[in-house]
Design a protein around this motif. Structure first.
Motif, PDB file in Angstrom:
ATOM      1  N   ILE A  95       3.241  18.213 -45.124  1.00  0.00           N
ATOM      2  CA  ILE A  95       2.481  16.979 -44.908  1.00  0.00           C
ATOM      3  C   ILE A  95       1.022  17.336 -44.641  1.00  0.00           C
ATOM      4  CG2 ILE A  95       2.127  15.036 -43.346  1.00  0.00           C
ATOM      5  CD1 ILE A  95       5.060  14.773 -43.032  1.00  0.00           C
ATOM      6  N   ALA A  96       0.129  16.794 -45.456  1.00  0.00           N
ATOM      7  CA  ALA A  96      -1.304  17.048 -45.310  1.00  0.00           C
ATOM      8  C   ALA A  96      -1.964  15.808 -44.720  1.00  0.00           C
ATOM      9  CB  ALA A  96      -1.920  17.384 -46.664  1.00  0.00           C
ATOM     10  N   ILE A  97      -2.448  15.925 -43.486  1.00  0.00           N
ATOM     11  CA  ILE A  97      -3.031  14.788 -42.777  1.00  0.00           C
ATOM     12  C   ILE A  97      -4.553  14.850 -42.851  1.00  0.00           C
ATOM     13  CG2 ILE A  97      -3.254  13.646 -40.539  1.00  0.00           C
ATOM     14  CD1 ILE A  97      -0.511  14.649 -39.819  1.00  0.00           C
ATOM     15  N   THR A  98      -5.153  13.752 -43.272  1.00  0.00           N
ATOM     16  CA  THR A  98      -6.608  13.623 -43.272  1.00  0.00           C
ATOM     17  C   THR A  98      -6.987  12.359 -42.511  1.00  0.00           C
ATOM     18  OG1 THR A  98      -6.585  12.427 -45.378  1.00  0.00           O
ATOM     19  CG2 THR A  98      -6.870  14.819 -45.472  1.00  0.00           C
ATOM     20  N   SER A  99      -8.194  12.335 -41.989  1.00  0.00           N
ATOM     21  CA  SER A  99      -8.632  11.196 -41.187  1.00  0.00           C
ATOM     22  C   SER A  99      -9.560  10.294 -41.993  1.00  0.00           C
ATOM     23  CB  SER A  99      -9.339  11.675 -39.920  1.00  0.00           C
ATOM     24  OG  SER A  99     -10.458  12.476 -40.245  1.00  0.00           O
ATOM     25  N   LEU A 100      -9.522   9.016 -41.653  1.00  0.00           N
ATOM     26  CA  LEU A 100     -10.417   8.015 -42.226  1.00  0.00           C
ATOM     27  C   LEU A 100     -11.233   7.442 -41.069  1.00  0.00           C
ATOM     28  CD1 LEU A 100     -11.321   6.192 -44.601  1.00  0.00           C
ATOM     29  CD2 LEU A 100      -9.434   4.657 -44.003  1.00  0.00           C
ATOM     30  N   PRO A 101     -12.458   7.915 -40.863  1.00  0.00           N
ATOM     31  CA  PRO A 101     -13.236   7.497 -39.691  1.00  0.00           C
ATOM     32  C   PRO A 101     -13.606   6.012 -39.749  1.00  0.00           C
ATOM     33  CG  PRO A 101     -14.133   9.504 -40.680  1.00  0.00           C
ATOM     34  CD  PRO A 101     -13.159   8.936 -41.658  1.00  0.00           C
ATOM     35  N   VAL A 102     -13.457   5.350 -38.613  1.00  0.00           N
ATOM     36  CA  VAL A 102     -13.869   3.951 -38.469  1.00  0.00           C
ATOM     37  C   VAL A 102     -14.596   3.811 -37.136  1.00  0.00           C
ATOM     38  CG1 VAL A 102     -11.957   3.068 -39.866  1.00  0.00           C
ATOM     39  CG2 VAL A 102     -11.682   3.285 -37.395  1.00  0.00           C
ATOM     40  N   ALA A 103     -15.352   2.729 -37.010  1.00  0.00           N
ATOM     41  CA  ALA A 103     -16.132   2.535 -35.790  1.00  0.00           C
ATOM     42  C   ALA A 103     -15.255   2.136 -34.613  1.00  0.00           C
ATOM     43  CB  ALA A 103     -17.215   1.480 -36.024  1.00  0.00           C
ATOM     44  N   ASP A 104     -14.284   1.253 -34.855  1.00  0.00           N
ATOM     45  CA  ASP A 104     -13.411   0.796 -33.778  1.00  0.00           C
ATOM     46  C   ASP A 104     -12.082   0.354 -34.371  1.00  0.00           C
ATOM     47  OD1 ASP A 104     -13.713  -1.965 -34.693  1.00  0.00           O
ATOM     48  OD2 ASP A 104     -15.697  -1.893 -33.759  1.00  0.00           O
ATOM     49  N   ARG A 105     -11.158  -0.030 -33.509  1.00  0.00           N
ATOM     50  CA  ARG A 105      -9.814  -0.391 -33.964  1.00  0.00           C
ATOM     51  C   ARG A 105      -9.811  -1.595 -34.887  1.00  0.00           C
ATOM     52  NH1 ARG A 105      -6.501   0.100 -28.215  1.00  0.00           N
ATOM     53  NH2 ARG A 105      -6.638   2.371 -28.017  1.00  0.00           N
ATOM     54  N   ASP A 106     -10.707  -2.537 -34.631  1.00  0.00           N
ATOM     55  CA  ASP A 106     -10.732  -3.753 -35.442  1.00  0.00           C
ATOM     56  C   ASP A 106     -11.164  -3.480 -36.879  1.00  0.00           C
ATOM     57  OD1 ASP A 106      -9.927  -5.261 -33.266  1.00  0.00           O
ATOM     58  OD2 ASP A 106     -11.989  -5.655 -32.609  1.00  0.00           O
ATOM     59  N   ALA A 107     -11.798  -2.334 -37.117  1.00  0.00           N
ATOM     60  CA  ALA A 107     -12.283  -2.022 -38.465  1.00  0.00           C
ATOM     61  C   ALA A 107     -11.268  -1.231 -39.288  1.00  0.00           C
ATOM     62  CB  ALA A 107     -13.588  -1.234 -38.370  1.00  0.00           C
ATOM     63  N   LYS A 108     -10.134  -0.885 -38.701  1.00  0.00           N
ATOM     64  CA  LYS A 108      -9.188  -0.011 -39.397  1.00  0.00           C
ATOM     65  C   LYS A 108      -8.625  -0.650 -40.664  1.00  0.00           C
ATOM     66  CE  LYS A 108      -7.635   2.937 -35.595  1.00  0.00           C
ATOM     67  NZ  LYS A 108      -6.476   3.454 -34.839  1.00  0.00           N
ATOM     68  N   LEU A 109      -8.172  -1.882 -40.559  1.00  0.00           N
ATOM     69  CA  LEU A 109      -7.532  -2.508 -41.712  1.00  0.00           C
ATOM     70  C   LEU A 109      -8.517  -2.680 -42.862  1.00  0.00           C
ATOM     71  CD1 LEU A 109      -4.979  -3.661 -42.887  1.00  0.00           C
ATOM     72  CD2 LEU A 109      -5.518  -5.858 -41.817  1.00  0.00           C
ATOM     73  N   ASP A 110      -9.746  -3.089 -42.559  1.00  0.00           N
ATOM     74  CA  ASP A 110     -10.751  -3.239 -43.615  1.00  0.00           C
ATOM     75  C   ASP A 110     -11.044  -1.906 -44.286  1.00  0.00           C
ATOM     76  OD1 ASP A 110     -10.954  -5.943 -43.142  1.00  0.00           O
ATOM     77  OD2 ASP A 110     -12.663  -5.752 -41.771  1.00  0.00           O
ATOM     78  N   ALA A 111     -11.095  -0.835 -43.498  1.00  0.00           N
ATOM     79  CA  ALA A 111     -11.358   0.489 -44.068  1.00  0.00           C
ATOM     80  C   ALA A 111     -10.223   0.924 -44.989  1.00  0.00           C
ATOM     81  CB  ALA A 111     -11.560   1.507 -42.947  1.00  0.00           C
TER      82      ALA A 111
END
Length: 429
Positions: free
Chosen positions: A248-264
């Motif tokens: 399993i290769a895990i990469t991160s998707l940076p976001v400003a805050d929790r509310d922005a996660k779904l849009d990202a």
């Protein structure tokens, strides 16, 4: 599977089923967990031995069901490890799962194995395995009420997702580890005691299975009110081994805050369409908003709970699926190529990544890595980096301790037992 205490007919049927089910490159040799658990359960559930009233290997001179804690990484064959002896022995057994989807999947495995049996195998006239019942946890209390004869075995699959820990332990867990939002019921301590009372106290056995069995659960099972025989037999990977498959290769998707996660996540999937993708949210209450956001972007997702066909490889599955994390426990979503985690809270501990993504593409057996993208805030990024460093250290330790270092598999020592002077099972040397 021959030589593990199974009858020739059942061993052949299981091997044929595995050959048909697993990728062509996969080996069907028993895993270390299977090599330990199958003989133990076969001897414990031996109907001839039990019929003569002789002590089974699990009795140890005490009343109360034996208990086995089997924990190993995703893809180590835990389902076959407990199903094989239950089917071969014809035991009166109940397998309990957190969700209906997982119960359906285990039932499909049983049906697939039975389909490979030769006609009238073992002189059976009734359907083989007809004494084996598989059900979600919500159905367990009612099933036990209508049962008069004691069970030979009770299997708690994904046990750490089944049992509600006592409040004194739940309070110690981080918020991310507390099952505040689940799409399934939990067994309370009282329900667990009632379930264990349904097991034959002389010859019966409780089998607790998961990718990881945490300290609160072990302490809970030591409760003398449960009436379990001590010591417990513990099988699986050694403490400190990573629960996450190395592929399993895990990469991160940076976001400003929790509310922005779904849009990202929506932006990411819109820019990179094509791959079969699973989008994971915290709970079933957030599935609707995720479905709406993805639909507005023209991605047309399907909800996991609407997909009975997902468990049948002959059907063509959809390219984009949305699910809450609890519903994914134990499911084998072999067609997916990419997992995107849009949970408001970072999955913790690391074992939760295995539960969410470890089954995708049979990650422990896949030739290429399974991609997992996690939307993280700046603070969560630091935590994720720390967990991944721990994962890499565990893999490095496992490889250096395993003969032929470089293999991705984790070491499997001999079975360990909870501290107690009376052994319940002598593992063959």
């Amino acid at each position: 599977m021959l030589g593990l205490g199974l009858s020739a007919a059942w061993a052949s049927a299981i091997e044929t089923f595995l050959v048909r089910s697993l990728p062509a490159a996969s080996a069907i040799a028993p895993s270390p967990l299977q090599a330990a658990l199958i003989p133990y359960l076969s001897r414990t559930l031996d109907p001839v031995r039990a019929g003569r009233g002789e002590p089974s290997p699990a009795r140890g001179g005490r009343n109360g069901p034996a208990a086995v804690l089997a924990a190993d990484t995703i893809g180590s064959g835990k389902t076959i490890a407990y199903l094989a002896p239950l089917l071969s022995s014809g035991a009166d057994a109940v397998v309990v799962t957190p969700t209906t989807l997982l119960a359906d999947q285990v039932t499909g495995v049983v049906d697939g194995i039975i389909a490979e049996l030769p006609p009238a195998a073992g002189g059976r006239t009734a359907a083989p395995g007809s004494r084996l019942r598989i059900m979600p946890v919500a159905d367990l209390p009612q099933a036990l009420v209508g049962s008069s004869a004691p069970l030979d075995a009770l299997v708690l699959d994904e046990v750490d997702a089944l049992i509600q820990p006592p409040s004194r332990y739940a309070a110690r867990q981080p918020p991310q580890a507390q099952p505040k939002h689940t799409s399934h019921d939990l067994l309370s301590p009282a329900d667990l005691r009632a379930s264990i009372r349904s097991i034959d106290p002389e010859h019966g056995v409780l089998v607790a299975v998961s990718a990881s069995i945490n300290a609160p659960l072990r302490h809970m099972l030591r409760d003398p009110r449960l009436g379990l025989r001590r010591p417990f037999l513990r099988l699986g990977s050694q403490p400190g081994a990573s629960p996450l498959p190395p592929s399993i290769a895990i990469t991160s998707l940076p976001v400003a805050d929790r509310d922005a996660k779904l849009d990202a996540v929506v932006s990411l999937l819109s820019a990179c369409p094509g791959a079969s993708t699973l989008v994971v949210v915290d709970s079933d209450s957030r599935i609707e908003s995720a479905m709406a956001a993805l639909t507005r972007a023209g991605l047309y997702p399907t909800q996991l709970l609407d997909l009975g066909s997902l468990l049948h490889p002959s059907d063509v599955p959809p390219a984009l699926i949305v699910s809450d994390a609890p519903s994914l426990r134990g499911l084998d979503l072999s067609h997916l190529e990419h997992v995107v985690i849009a949970s408001r809270r970072l999955p913790r501990p690391l074992a939760n990544f295995a539960h969410i993504a470890g089954r995708v593409g049979r990650a422990s057996q896949a030739a290429s890595a399974t991609r997992v993208t996690v939307a993280v805030t700046p603070g969560e990024s630091v935590i994720l980096d720390g967990m991944l460093r721990q994962h890499r250290r565990a893999l490095s330790t496992a490889q250096s301790a395993t003969p032929g270092a470089g293999s991705a598999s984790s070491p499997h020592p001999r079975p360990r037992r909870e501290a107690d002077p009376a052994p319940v099972f002598q593992h063959p040397s």
